[in-house]
Design a protein around this motif. Structure first.
Motif, PDB file in Angstrom:
ATOM      1  N   GLU A 106     -11.328   6.779  -9.525  1.00 52.71           N
ATOM      2  CA  GLU A 106     -10.722   6.237  -8.320  1.00 52.71           C
ATOM      3  C   GLU A 106      -9.761   5.124  -8.703  1.00 52.71           C
ATOM      4  O   GLU A 106     -10.031   4.358  -9.619  1.00 52.71           O
ATOM      5  CB  GLU A 106     -11.794   5.644  -7.396  1.00 52.71           C
ATOM      6  N   THR A 110      -8.740   1.105  -4.766  1.00 53.33           N
ATOM      7  CA  THR A 110      -9.716   1.738  -3.882  1.00 53.33           C
ATOM      8  C   THR A 110     -11.119   1.209  -4.159  1.00 53.33           C
ATOM      9  O   THR A 110     -11.863   0.861  -3.232  1.00 53.33           O
ATOM     10  CB  THR A 110      -9.694   3.261  -4.069  1.00 53.33           C
ATOM     11  N   LEU A 202      -8.458  10.908  -2.696  1.00 54.85           N
ATOM     12  CA  LEU A 202      -8.404   9.520  -3.147  1.00 54.85           C
ATOM     13  C   LEU A 202      -8.389   9.378  -4.655  1.00 54.85           C
ATOM     14  O   LEU A 202      -8.664   8.307  -5.183  1.00 54.85           O
ATOM     15  CB  LEU A 202      -9.594   8.746  -2.567  1.00 54.85           C
ATOM     16  N   SER A 234      -2.845   4.722   4.505  1.00 54.15           N
ATOM     17  CA  SER A 234      -4.198   5.082   4.076  1.00 54.15           C
ATOM     18  C   SER A 234      -4.936   5.954   5.084  1.00 54.15           C
ATOM     19  O   SER A 234      -5.756   6.791   4.699  1.00 54.15           O
ATOM     20  CB  SER A 234      -5.009   3.817   3.793  1.00 54.15           C
ATOM     21  N   PHE A 239      -8.464   8.055   3.841  1.00 56.04           N
ATOM     22  CA  PHE A 239      -9.478   7.050   3.532  1.00 56.04           C
ATOM     23  C   PHE A 239     -10.589   7.086   4.567  1.00 56.04           C
ATOM     24  O   PHE A 239     -10.342   7.257   5.759  1.00 56.04           O
ATOM     25  CB  PHE A 239      -8.846   5.656   3.532  1.00 56.04           C
ATOM     26  N   ILE A 481     -11.195   0.648   3.203  1.00 58.54           N
ATOM     27  CA  ILE A 481     -10.219  -0.134   2.468  1.00 58.54           C
ATOM     28  C   ILE A 481      -9.929  -1.415   3.224  1.00 58.54           C
ATOM     29  O   ILE A 481      -9.781  -1.397   4.431  1.00 58.54           O
ATOM     30  CB  ILE A 481      -8.923   0.681   2.273  1.00 58.54           C
TER      31      ILE A 481
END
Length: 489
Positions: A106, A110, A202, A234, A239, A481
């Motif tokens: 990742e 993130t 992601l 995002s 996300f 996030i």
């Protein structure tokens, strides 16, 4: 750990090793290179021994995202490598498919922000991205979650000359083999299936071969009428959704029968230099959706500068695709306070002003409509964090909202006057009549005959099934996030 060791590195999720990773194994009965099966990518980076890395941005776009013209170039460089919206699509008569794959870690940006996730959504330390798949148009529940897989093409080098060994990867169960009477069904004698495998939203990945226990794995032609191009941040990247197939761009594209190119980047704002034409090998856009602006909340910004950025971005989109319907989603201001020095409260109005200028340029040419919409407000149970990232259930609400609004693109009043339904003749359903007695074929006065504008999009939208809203209690584990954490990167 080094590549080619035959070991698998775990990162909080399930990792499925390759057949024969620990020793010699028989060659699968059918296989194809993943490079032949990739959809939704702009470029394929060639790697040794037939492996590829899919990119959803061109090389010039990636340079722009990592340049001094970007707000957060370090973050964008990481996010651009993610494979949001990229799929493997193929037909096979196998009941089990194995995919050679190596996933990236990742992005650091993130990982740093998972601490903001609501406890009821999921633990920050658990795996929260992976692969999911559709079989014959039906989405299978659950996600194959995995961390970085050691091996990649480097492991495949040794495997190629050592008894059919394969690099590490994942195994997907497409369906059980059904017996007929007293006869046991064998692999390769069952029904063929069309399979769509959604790559992680992601993180990035490298792909090798796709093998099955049947008699064939073969590419399928892209039968979509065109491409849905999404330029977002995002939320549109996926996300906190937990399943790459459940991000709202994926749902909308699937319901409209369009191919998807998702050029959404976490923390992105309006950046003209990051917008680029699609290559000739990708179906031309049938619809462009721009969903940006929310991230101005997290940085100091001057209203005049932001107004220029928004106007330049939308002008660039209009320049590249002047004959394509355009939908612009304005961010929901909400109750979260912006950082000191931010002009975020003015951003929705600035977007509307820029949209109006694009619309005025399109009117004389009778070009397709431009539709400006406010992102729907989501209940607290449908968001994963204080920054308003939706859960899978929240993404379903956004997708349902968009599918309900897209038929407005038919309205010639919107294209020719900038106001939906101004002529009073905007009944879009069969047999609908407006208050003045005109149907969809009525007169629009100065606007002329009220004809449908972008049928390929609006007709699909009218006929699209409304995506079911997942139960909030059953929302797949995702991640959150926090833009403040991003800025600390």
């Amino acid at each position: 750990m080094g590549a080619g060791t035959g070991e698998t590195e775990r990162d909080g999720g399930l990792v499925v090793g390759a057949p024969g990773a620990a020793g010699a194994a028989a060659e699968p009965s059918c296989c194809a290179y993943a490079r032949e099966l990739v959809h939704g990518a702009i470029e394929l980076e060639e790697l040794p021994y037939g492996w590829v890395r899919p990119w959803r941005f061109s090389a010039s776009q990636r340079r722009a995202l990592a340049s001094c013209l970007a707000w957060y170039p370090g973050i964008y460089r990481q996010m651009a490598a993610c494979t949001a919206g990229v799929r493997l699509e193929f037909e096979t008569d196998a009941s089990e498919v194995f995919i050679e794959v190596r996933t990236d870690r990742e992005p650091r940006a993130t990982r740093n922000v998972l601490v903001g996730m609501k406890p009821q959504v999921g633990e920050a330390a658990s795996a929260h991205d992976g692969f999911s798949f559709d079989v014959d148009g039906r989405h299978r529940d659950g996600v194959v979650q995995l961390g970085p897989v050691a091996g990649s093409y480097a492991a495949a080098v040794g495997a190629a000359g050592s008894g059919g060994q394969w690099a590490a990867g994942i195994t997907l169960e497409l369906g059980e083999l059904k017996a007929r009477g007293n006869l046991v069904a064998l692999p390769g004698f069952g029904q063929s299936h069309r399979v769509c495998v959604w790559l992680p939203a992601l993180r990035g990945c490298e792909l090798g071969r796709v093998a099955g226990n049947g008699t064939f794995v073969r590419p399928v032609a892209d039968c979509a009428a065109g491409t849905l191009l999404v330029l977002g941040d995002s939320v549109a990247q996926g996300f906190t959704t937990g399943d790459p197939a459940l991000a709202w761009p994926s749902v909308v594209a699937r319901e409209l029968g369009l191919s998807l190119v998702n050029q959404s980047v976490g923390a992105q704002v309006f950046q003209e230099s990051a917008v680029g034409a699609l290559p000739g090998g990708v179906a031309a856009p049938a619809l462009v959706i721009v969903a940006l602006g929310a991230n101005y909340r997290y940085g100091r910004c001057n209203e005049r500068v932001v107004a220029r950025e928004i106007a330049a971005h939308l002008e660039r989109v209009d320049e590249l695709w002047p004959n394509v319907p355009l939908v612009v989603l304005r961010p929901h201001v909400g109750s979260r306070e912006s950082v000191a020095g931010s002009c975020f409260e003015r951003v929705p109005a600035l977007i509307d002003e820029a949209v109006a200028r694009v619309r005025r340029r399109r009117m004389p040419a009778s070009a397709p409509a431009v539709l400006s919409l406010a992102t729907p407000w989501l209940d607290d149970r449908l968001i994963s964090d204080e920054d308003g990232h939706p859960t899978a259930a929240g993404d379903a609400v956004i997708a349902r909202f968009l599918l309900g609004e897209l038929p407005k693109l038919e309205c010639r009043c919107l294209a020719e006057t900038g106001r939906y339904g101004r002529c009073g003749a905007c009944g879009h359903g069969a047999g609908e009549r407006a208050a003045d007695g005109h149907g969809a074929g009525g007169k629009c006065g100065a606007g002329g005959t009220h004809a449908a504008a972008p049928k390929s999009v609006a007709e699909h939208a009218r006929g699209a099934k409304t995506p079911a809203t997942p139960s909030v209690d059953d929302t797949p584990i995702g991640q959150t996030i926090s833009m403040f954490s991003l800025l600390d990167e």
